[in-house]
Enzyme design. Structure first.
Site, PDB file in Angstrom:
ATOM      1  N   ASP A 134     -15.993 -65.542   0.458  1.00 21.94           N
ATOM      2  CA  ASP A 134     -16.160 -65.763   1.890  1.00 21.94           C
ATOM      3  C   ASP A 134     -14.831 -66.196   2.537  1.00 21.94           C
ATOM      4  O   ASP A 134     -14.776 -67.149   3.306  1.00 21.94           O
ATOM      5  CB  ASP A 134     -17.256 -66.819   2.123  1.00 21.94           C
ATOM      6  CG  ASP A 134     -17.654 -66.947   3.585  1.00 21.94           C
ATOM      7  OD1 ASP A 134     -17.439 -65.989   4.349  1.00 21.94           O
ATOM      8  OD2 ASP A 134     -18.182 -68.014   3.961  1.00 21.94           O
ATOM      9  N   HIS A 177     -20.990 -76.874   2.131  1.00 19.98           N
ATOM     10  CA  HIS A 177     -21.355 -76.241   0.860  1.00 19.98           C
ATOM     11  C   HIS A 177     -20.160 -76.199  -0.067  1.00 19.98           C
ATOM     12  O   HIS A 177     -19.013 -76.313   0.376  1.00 19.98           O
ATOM     13  CB  HIS A 177     -21.866 -74.817   1.103  1.00 19.98           C
ATOM     14  CG  HIS A 177     -21.028 -74.060   2.097  1.00 19.98           C
ATOM     15  ND1 HIS A 177     -21.350 -73.997   3.428  1.00 19.98           N
ATOM     16  CD2 HIS A 177     -19.876 -73.363   1.975  1.00 19.98           C
ATOM     17  CE1 HIS A 177     -20.441 -73.278   4.078  1.00 19.98           C
ATOM     18  NE2 HIS A 177     -19.528 -72.888   3.227  1.00 19.98           N
ATOM     19  N   GLN A 245     -22.677 -69.998  -2.186  1.00 19.06           N
ATOM     20  CA  GLN A 245     -22.259 -71.218  -1.478  1.00 19.06           C
ATOM     21  C   GLN A 245     -23.454 -72.168  -1.399  1.00 19.06           C
ATOM     22  O   GLN A 245     -24.387 -71.945  -0.619  1.00 19.06           O
ATOM     23  CB  GLN A 245     -21.764 -70.864  -0.058  1.00 19.06           C
ATOM     24  CG  GLN A 245     -20.432 -70.121  -0.061  1.00 19.06           C
ATOM     25  CD  GLN A 245     -20.137 -69.438   1.263  1.00 19.06           C
ATOM     26  OE1 GLN A 245     -20.915 -68.597   1.736  1.00 19.06           O
ATOM     27  NE2 GLN A 245     -19.021 -69.770   1.883  1.00 19.06           N
ATOM     28  N   ARG A 275     -10.276 -79.186   9.729  1.00 17.17           N
ATOM     29  CA  ARG A 275     -11.269 -78.391  10.457  1.00 17.17           C
ATOM     30  C   ARG A 275     -12.581 -78.518   9.702  1.00 17.17           C
ATOM     31  O   ARG A 275     -12.688 -78.104   8.550  1.00 17.17           O
ATOM     32  CB  ARG A 275     -10.823 -76.932  10.504  1.00 17.17           C
ATOM     33  CG  ARG A 275     -11.874 -75.962  11.056  1.00 17.17           C
ATOM     34  CD  ARG A 275     -11.353 -74.543  10.894  1.00 17.17           C
ATOM     35  NE  ARG A 275     -12.281 -73.526  11.331  1.00 17.17           N
ATOM     36  CZ  ARG A 275     -13.296 -73.049  10.597  1.00 17.17           C
ATOM     37  NH1 ARG A 275     -13.546 -73.533   9.402  1.00 17.17           N
ATOM     38  NH2 ARG A 275     -14.068 -72.097  11.071  1.00 17.17           N
ATOM     39  N   ASP A 277     -15.612 -77.415   8.669  1.00 14.98           N
ATOM     40  CA  ASP A 277     -16.243 -76.098   8.645  1.00 14.98           C
ATOM     41  C   ASP A 277     -17.769 -76.213   8.685  1.00 14.98           C
ATOM     42  O   ASP A 277     -18.359 -76.998   7.935  1.00 14.98           O
ATOM     43  CB  ASP A 277     -15.814 -75.375   7.350  1.00 14.98           C
ATOM     44  CG  ASP A 277     -16.428 -74.005   7.233  1.00 14.98           C
ATOM     45  OD1 ASP A 277     -16.106 -73.163   8.075  1.00 14.98           O
ATOM     46  OD2 ASP A 277     -17.232 -73.783   6.312  1.00 14.98           O
ATOM     47  N   GLU A 319     -15.879 -77.409  13.721  1.00 14.83           N
ATOM     48  CA  GLU A 319     -16.239 -76.005  13.900  1.00 14.83           C
ATOM     49  C   GLU A 319     -17.742 -75.978  14.135  1.00 14.83           C
ATOM     50  O   GLU A 319     -18.542 -75.900  13.200  1.00 14.83           O
ATOM     51  CB  GLU A 319     -15.880 -75.164  12.674  1.00 14.83           C
ATOM     52  CG  GLU A 319     -15.987 -73.677  12.980  1.00 14.83           C
ATOM     53  CD  GLU A 319     -16.993 -72.909  12.136  1.00 14.83           C
ATOM     54  OE1 GLU A 319     -17.256 -71.748  12.456  1.00 14.83           O
ATOM     55  OE2 GLU A 319     -17.532 -73.474  11.167  1.00 14.83           O
ATOM     56  N   HIS A 388     -10.934 -65.878  12.962  1.00 13.07           N
ATOM     57  CA  HIS A 388     -11.187 -65.034  11.795  1.00 13.07           C
ATOM     58  C   HIS A 388     -12.640 -64.584  11.721  1.00 13.07           C
ATOM     59  O   HIS A 388     -12.984 -63.743  10.904  1.00 13.07           O
ATOM     60  CB  HIS A 388     -10.824 -65.806  10.528  1.00 13.07           C
ATOM     61  CG  HIS A 388     -11.762 -66.948  10.303  1.00 13.07           C
ATOM     62  ND1 HIS A 388     -11.758 -68.062  11.102  1.00 13.07           N
ATOM     63  CD2 HIS A 388     -12.755 -67.130   9.406  1.00 13.07           C
ATOM     64  CE1 HIS A 388     -12.713 -68.882  10.692  1.00 13.07           C
ATOM     65  NE2 HIS A 388     -13.337 -68.341   9.674  1.00 13.07           N
ATOM     66  N   ASP A 389     -13.512 -65.180  12.529  1.00 13.95           N
ATOM     67  CA  ASP A 389     -14.934 -64.825  12.470  1.00 13.95           C
ATOM     68  C   ASP A 389     -15.280 -63.730  13.471  1.00 13.95           C
ATOM     69  O   ASP A 389     -14.504 -63.416  14.370  1.00 13.95           O
ATOM     70  CB  ASP A 389     -15.792 -66.074  12.711  1.00 13.95           C
ATOM     71  CG  ASP A 389     -15.917 -66.918  11.447  1.00 13.95           C
ATOM     72  OD1 ASP A 389     -15.910 -66.339  10.343  1.00 13.95           O
ATOM     73  OD2 ASP A 389     -16.012 -68.150  11.573  1.00 13.95           O
ATOM     74  N   ARG A 513     -15.588 -58.589   8.790  1.00  5.80           N
ATOM     75  CA  ARG A 513     -14.718 -59.538   9.505  1.00  5.80           C
ATOM     76  C   ARG A 513     -13.271 -59.374   9.044  1.00  5.80           C
ATOM     77  O   ARG A 513     -12.342 -59.775   9.738  1.00  5.80           O
ATOM     78  CB  ARG A 513     -15.181 -60.987   9.271  1.00  5.80           C
ATOM     79  CG  ARG A 513     -16.499 -61.317   9.969  1.00  5.80           C
ATOM     80  CD  ARG A 513     -16.963 -62.728   9.644  1.00  5.80           C
ATOM     81  NE  ARG A 513     -17.231 -62.889   8.216  1.00  5.80           N
ATOM     82  CZ  ARG A 513     -17.506 -64.058   7.647  1.00  5.80           C
ATOM     83  NH1 ARG A 513     -17.534 -65.161   8.375  1.00  5.80           N
ATOM     84  NH2 ARG A 513     -17.753 -64.136   6.354  1.00  5.80           N
TER      85      ARG A 513
END
Ligand code: GLC
Length: 645
Positions: A134, A177, A245, A275, A277, A319, A388-389, A513
């Site tokens: 991921d 995760h 994950q 960050r 996540d 995020e 990036h998403d 992505r």
């Protein structure tokens, strides 16, 4: 009760922390932030299960903190708004795609300095699981670096080198995760009950099915469902994202302490910002979406207070890709105001900029932005056009209804528009994750490809290229003008296009992505620093034009005190159609920004520009002129105006 705990914990810390200036600083900061810590923890945990261990962790990491970072802590205490300043320019990149590895990043610092970058976010660098991971968000070891990027020593050296160049370092902290290969997961699989309790594991489908009744699916195409059967565990483990994950159990105080220790270790390597996540997901509650639960904010408050006490040079960026009504809590609301995350992404602004471009209308953007409450004055938005998403078309149904649109149809329109299937669209995105029930899709693609630059270049039409670049730069002008930290996504300063080569890599092929995660084009970057000859190939000419206009935006932003994040942007409503007007009312002087997000010329009269009259200065062109009756705007033109003295 928590007052007693505060005093007892302070005494405990005082005996552990030793003496000397840095230790006294820690105790001072405990006096300042200790209540936020104890109160936050008390909302979630049995304090006996967490406070003594946390003080042990704090003292142990304090002893390991280098002197240079103690000095950085003192500097940041004196300048707590360092990240809110107009001079703060963010850049986001994958270390390998940008510069091969961490040493390569150090070599590219002059490039970043040239752009004006002061805040660098390196996408996941900690050791991921082998194979599909991921994009690094399946971490197997938080104390090691990805093999090909370097070592933890390289990380420490890079942070120091960046600091010497005036650049802060942001890394991801993946805290919802871990990879199923992480030591905690391995121990859980081996039957260690204490580690099994680091995860949410259920012997059969009874409880998972009850949760599933309310949960959404993040990756319905390649990771359907929110639970995964694991033979070794002999149970269903919670996996919000990919099956590899495993969501960690934040209701377990040991998990809190583990992450506090990880945070302290990263801070000791010189990391300035973490960050957080997928932070919205860390607390689960039956009967809910299991996002944005109040415990998420109590835990973040406690983690931030811990970080402020231990290493105030460190800040947090949330995020939380959530709606206007939920995002405020990530900065803190009510008694928690200004005590949660320092920064949070402005997902709505990003979506609304693209939506306004597609619709040539700013009504929805104005309404959506008016929904946001003022932020605590010690926080900042992370403002971006692309990351990036994928882009999820987060159009609120009732907002859409209020401006005469149907939410579902508008989301369908946006997905069609940005994949270029809507008639007349020159966007070149690709569909990401089809929701079979509604037909709605999210979109992947680089900013330049979404803005039409790719198609315009394919057409080799000068007029089309001009329009696409103007559209792209207008969108980026909003990002740099909004206030908060503008986050330039790697390669966007050159207008990098979609790159389909990910499809050759089996660990990436099913996740498109990667189409908007191209390798840095250093040839174009080098060429773009000087005006190309008239017969230069079109891609170089385009890269040069985008790069130089980006520099103008960056330089203008850095020169404007009114862009300090401590004041809010307000949106003047009601100008209709394609023109958005933003105000930044700052004691250092008001800034009025005007953006024509449409493809037609527009006129904005002085009535609409209330407060602006006579001689004005446009910081984007450097022109000073008499505003007269108003200003004409060509398609996709932006203006940043102050009254000329
Ligand atoms: C965040 C990341 C995304 C990742 C997910 C799971 O949303 O931005 O790329 O897939 O978390 O870690």
């Amino acid at each position: 009760m928590t007052t007693d705990r505060f005093a007892a914990t302070r005494a405990d810390l005082a005996t552990r922390i030793g003496s000397g200036r840095a230790a006294l600083d820690v105790l001072d900061r405990f006096d300042r932030y200790g209540h936020d810590l104890v109160n936050g923890l008390a909302e979630v945990y049995d304090l006996d299960a967490v406070l003594p261990e946390l003080m042990r962790i704090l003292a142990a990491n304090h002893a390991a903190r280098p002197d240079a970072l103690h000095a950085r802590d003192r500097q940041r205490v004196l300048e707590p708004d360092w990240f809110q300043k107009p001079e703060t320019i963010g850049y986001v990149c994958y270390a390998d795609l940008f510069a091969r590895n961490l040493d390569g990043i150090a070599e590219r610092i002059p490039y970043l300095e040239n752009l004006g970058v002061t805040y660098l976010h390196l996408m996941p660098v900690l050791k991921p699981r082998p194979g599909a991971n991921d994009g690094g968000y399946a971490v197997m070891d938080y104390r090691e670096l990805r093999d090909d990027l370097g070592t933890m020593d390289n990380l420490r050296t890079l942070a120091t080198t960046l600091h010497d160049s005036g650049i802060s370092l942001t890394l991801d902290l993946v805290l919802n995760h871990v990879a199923q290969e992480h030591e905690w997961a391995t121990k859980a699989k081996a039957g260690d009950a204490a580690y099994r309790d680091y995860f949410y594991v259920y012997p059969d489908r009874t409880i998972p099915d009850q949760y599933e009744a309310n949960l959404l699916e993040v990756f319905p195409d390649f990771a359907p469902g929110n639970f995964t059967w694991d033979d070794d565990l002999d149970g269903w483990v919670w996996t919000t994202f990919n099956s590899y994950q495993w969501d960690v159990n934040w209701s377990n105080p040991r998990v809190f302490c583990e992450f506090a220790d990880i945070i302290a270790n990263l801070a000791n390597h010189g990391v300035d910002c973490l960050r957080l996540d997928a932070i919205a997901f860390i607390w689960k509650r039956m009967g809910t979406l299991c996002q944005n639960q109040d415990e998420v904010h109590a835990i973040t408050q406690a983690l931030r207070a811990f970080a402020r006490i231990f290493a105030p040079a460190l800040i947090f960026k949330a995020e939380a890709i959530v709606g206007p009504a939920q995002v405020g809590a990530y900065f803190g609301e009510g008694a928690r105001a200004g005590k949660v995350s320092d920064i949070a992404y402005h997902n709505s602004l990003m979506v609304q900029i693209w939506a306004a471009i597609a619709a040539r209308d700013v009504g929805l953007l104005e309404l959506s932005l008016s929904r946001f409450k003022a932020l605590p004055s010690n926080t900042a938005w992370g403002v971006y056009l692309r990351c990036h998403d994928d882009i999820g078309w987060a159009i609120d149904d009732s907002d859409a209804h209020q401006v005469g649109l149907n939410g579902h149809h508008h989301r369908m329109f946006l997905a069609d528009y940005f994949t270029g299937t809507f008639y007349g669209s020159d966007a070149r995105g690709v569909d990401f994750m089809l929701d079979p029930a509604s037909g709605e899709r999210r979109t992947s693609g680089t900013a330049a490809s979404l803005a039409g630059v790719e198609q315009a270049m394919a057409n080799a039409s000068d007029a089309h290229v001009d329009t696409a670049i103007n559209r792209y730069m207008c969108a980026y002008a909003m990002v740099f003008g909004f206030g908060g930290i503008p986050l330039l996504y790697m390669g966007d300063e050159l207008g990098l296009l979609n790159d389909a080569s990910f499809a050759q890599d089996p660990t990436k092929a099913d996740d498109n992505r990667w189409i908007h995660r191209p390798a840095m084009a250093w040839d174009a970057a080098t060429a773009a620093t000087a005006e190309p000859s008239p017969d230069a190939p079109l891609p170089l000419a385009v890269a040069y034009r985008i790069r130089s206009r980006m520099q103008t935006l960056i330089d203008a932003r850095r020169s404007l005190p009114s862009l300090h994040a401590g004041v809010a942007t307000t949106v003047r409503a009601g100008h209709g159609r394609g023109v958005a007007i933003f105000d930044r009312a700052h004691p250092a002087g008001n800034l009025v920004q005007v953006y024509n997000l449409s493809d037609s010329p527009r006129w904005v009269g002085t009535a609409e520009l209330a407060g602006m009259h006579g001689m004005v200065h446009d910081h984007l062109t450097g022109h000073t002129f008499d505003i007269g009756e108003g200003i004409p705007l060509s398609p996709y033109e932006s203006r940043w105006l102050t009254t000329a003295s």
